[in-house]
Design a protein around this motif. Sequence first.
Motif, PDB file in Angstrom:
ATOM      1  N   THR A  45       1.543  -0.988   0.007  1.00 32.80           N
ATOM      2  CA  THR A  45       0.313   0.072  -0.142  1.00 32.80           C
ATOM      3  C   THR A  45       0.931   1.643  -0.199  1.00 32.80           C
ATOM      4  N   ALA A  46       1.699   1.102   0.800  1.00 26.48           N
ATOM      5  CA  ALA A  46       2.389   2.501   0.563  1.00 26.48           C
ATOM      6  C   ALA A  46       3.701   2.516  -0.553  1.00 26.48           C
ATOM      7  N   LEU A  47       3.534   1.882  -1.431  1.00 25.78           N
ATOM      8  CA  LEU A  47       4.809   1.740  -2.452  1.00 25.78           C
ATOM      9  C   LEU A  47       3.365   2.139  -3.441  1.00 25.78           C
ATOM     10  N   HIS A  48       2.647   2.499  -4.026  1.00 18.65           N
ATOM     11  CA  HIS A  48       0.799   2.730  -4.530  1.00 18.65           C
ATOM     12  C   HIS A  48       0.695   3.707  -3.999  1.00 18.65           C
ATOM     13  N   ARG A  49       0.672   4.372  -2.263  1.00 11.28           N
ATOM     14  CA  ARG A  49       0.824   5.885  -1.603  1.00 11.28           C
ATOM     15  C   ARG A  49       1.858   6.838  -2.763  1.00 11.28           C
ATOM     16  N   ILE A  50       3.593   6.078  -2.693  1.00 11.92           N
ATOM     17  CA  ILE A  50       4.231   6.834  -3.341  1.00 11.92           C
ATOM     18  C   ILE A  50       3.823   7.348  -5.040  1.00 11.92           C
ATOM     19  N   LEU A  51       3.754   6.037  -5.217  1.00 10.34           N
ATOM     20  CA  LEU A  51       3.150   5.977  -7.015  1.00 10.34           C
ATOM     21  C   LEU A  51       2.569   7.086  -7.384  1.00 10.34           C
TER      22      LEU A  51
ATOM     23  N   ILE B 269      11.838  20.149  -3.495  1.00  7.63           N
ATOM     24  CA  ILE B 269      11.615  18.661  -2.427  1.00  7.63           C
ATOM     25  C   ILE B 269      10.111  18.181  -1.958  1.00  7.63           C
ATOM     26  N   THR B 270       9.484  17.342  -1.813  1.00  2.00           N
ATOM     27  CA  THR B 270       8.100  17.130  -1.644  1.00  2.00           C
ATOM     28  C   THR B 270       9.070  15.732  -0.860  1.00  2.00           C
ATOM     29  N   VAL B 271       8.559  16.152   0.192  1.00  2.00           N
ATOM     30  CA  VAL B 271       8.515  14.836   2.134  1.00  2.00           C
ATOM     31  C   VAL B 271       7.092  14.093   1.835  1.00  2.00           C
ATOM     32  N   LEU B 272       7.281  12.702   1.450  1.00  2.00           N
ATOM     33  CA  LEU B 272       6.210  11.791   1.624  1.00  2.00           C
ATOM     34  C   LEU B 272       5.648  12.094   3.104  1.00  2.00           C
ATOM     35  N   GLY B 273       6.178  11.581   4.028  1.00  2.00           N
ATOM     36  CA  GLY B 273       6.224  11.514   5.512  1.00  2.00           C
ATOM     37  C   GLY B 273       5.226  10.626   5.721  1.00  2.00           C
ATOM     38  N   HIS B 274       4.598  10.734   6.287  1.00  2.00           N
ATOM     39  CA  HIS B 274       3.627   9.804   6.980  1.00  2.00           C
ATOM     40  C   HIS B 274       1.782   9.586   5.838  1.00  2.00           C
ATOM     41  N   VAL B 275       1.902  10.245   5.321  1.00  2.00           N
ATOM     42  CA  VAL B 275       0.952  10.201   3.547  1.00  2.00           C
ATOM     43  C   VAL B 275       1.133   8.722   2.917  1.00  2.00           C
ATOM     44  N   GLN B 276       2.344   8.458   3.576  1.00  2.00           N
ATOM     45  CA  GLN B 276       2.837   7.191   3.027  1.00  2.00           C
ATOM     46  C   GLN B 276       2.189   5.493   4.109  1.00  2.00           C
ATOM     47  N   ARG B 277       1.818   6.136   5.373  1.00  2.00           N
ATOM     48  CA  ARG B 277       1.698   5.014   6.337  1.00  2.00           C
ATOM     49  C   ARG B 277       0.069   4.732   6.414  1.00  2.00           C
ATOM     50  N   GLY B 278      -0.415   6.164   5.770  1.00  2.00           N
ATOM     51  CA  GLY B 278      -1.992   6.139   5.478  1.00  2.00           C
ATOM     52  C   GLY B 278      -3.119   5.449   4.697  1.00  2.00           C
ATOM     53  N   GLY B 279      -4.363   5.894   5.298  1.00  2.00           N
ATOM     54  CA  GLY B 279      -4.820   5.577   3.439  1.00  2.00           C
ATOM     55  C   GLY B 279      -5.277   3.747   4.191  1.00  2.00           C
ATOM     56  N   SER B 280      -6.002   3.231   3.094  1.00  2.00           N
ATOM     57  CA  SER B 280      -6.734   2.833   3.029  1.00  2.00           C
ATOM     58  C   SER B 280      -5.990   1.085   1.783  1.00  2.00           C
ATOM     59  N   PRO B 281      -6.110   0.080   3.090  1.00  2.00           N
ATOM     60  CA  PRO B 281      -5.057  -1.004   2.606  1.00  2.00           C
ATOM     61  C   PRO B 281      -5.346  -0.895   0.700  1.00  2.00           C
TER      62      PRO B 281
END
Length: 385
Positions: free
Chosen positions: A185-191, A298-310
């Motif tokens: 999921t985190a990888l999806h968020r990043i992409l 610079i874009t620091v993705l931070g905790h967005v990567q750990r959030g949201g629907s799986p």
Amino acid sequence: NVTLAVLTSGGDSQGMNAAVRSVVRVSIQLGVTVYFVKEGYHGLIEGKAYITKANWYDVSFTLNLGGTIIGTKRCMPFMTREGRMKATKNMISLGISNLVVIGGDGSLTGANIFREEWPSHINELLKNSNYCLFLLTFGNKHLNIRLEEIDEETSKKFDHLNLVGIVGSIDNDFSGTDMTIGADTALHRILEAIDSIVSTAFSHQRTFIMEVMGRNCGYLAVKSALMCEADYLFIREWPQKLDWPEKLCKNVQMARNHGKRLNIIIVSEGAVDSNGNAITSEMVKNVLVDRLNQDARITVLGHVQRGGSPSAFDRILASRMGAHAVMCLLESTAETEPKVVCLNANTIVHQSLMECVKSTMEIGKAIEEKDFDRALKLRGQSFNQ
Ligand code: F6P
């Protein structure tokens, strides 16, 4: 009648709820009584309000929720024997000696220490109990203490703790399993984020430095770099030689010379150079601005990567792992060593928890000793995913 407890510990990750749901529902289906432990080890130490019986419907509509509905907390008191002893007492007072821990390597290591110490906790509780009984013969003053302790029968019934771990972490940094719950999921968020950045970067002919999580593990950085056609990648396990600024500029400039209107650079939060010094997003940006006069952001993705629907993958993985964990516990005896549930070549299996923790720690040690070749080799399993 078997009773088990489930808790989530350490950093949350998407899909943890699916694992909790699966543990609860498979347990109930098999006639096992199941308890939630709220707020991780903190709840285990606090007891009472934090340890509650779960029913089938408590976990309805939780598959799609990110985070963990039963909460998680980094818990210092659990690092002490006194804290763990309180946890033992709380568990046996509810008749629980089976535990599923969903967390990262730190949480699972803590769980194993707890399990190893458990018999000595029981002995100590029994000893205190006898002492209190002795005091009782001199009056009723200590009656309340006596009621909190345990008797011979209870101590025999709960002489060991059965433990199974499930790895929930976006970092995909645990040896033994091809994937940890949340990494997909985190990888999806990043992409998704990079896809959004690309359109604005294209318009302005900008370069974006995307900083991704992963702690010391470059999994999220490597995979996202490959899948967004990044121009450059910085990770901890593959430290850049000290001439990285020249190489970076060469790559970026070459792309521009061929008509590329934007560049994407991925920086893992733990990136280092070959001397072990941190390479930060700011440093990368400054190189591009100073040497190439680029318009860089610079874009620091931070905790967005750990959030949201799986993702569907994480929901399925977590559900399979949860079910396997319950089966593992039901087969456990005093002689069974603790297990961790793993994905190996799309099959759910269990492995020795401590073996896996040990080899995970070996990667950390290799990184600390700057033996990056070894670290990268040891990471092979997860990077191949
Ligand atoms: O381990 C998961 C993780 O998200 C890492 O990628 C990151 O370095 C860390 O946790 C952040 O921790 P916290 O949520 O405590 O800031």
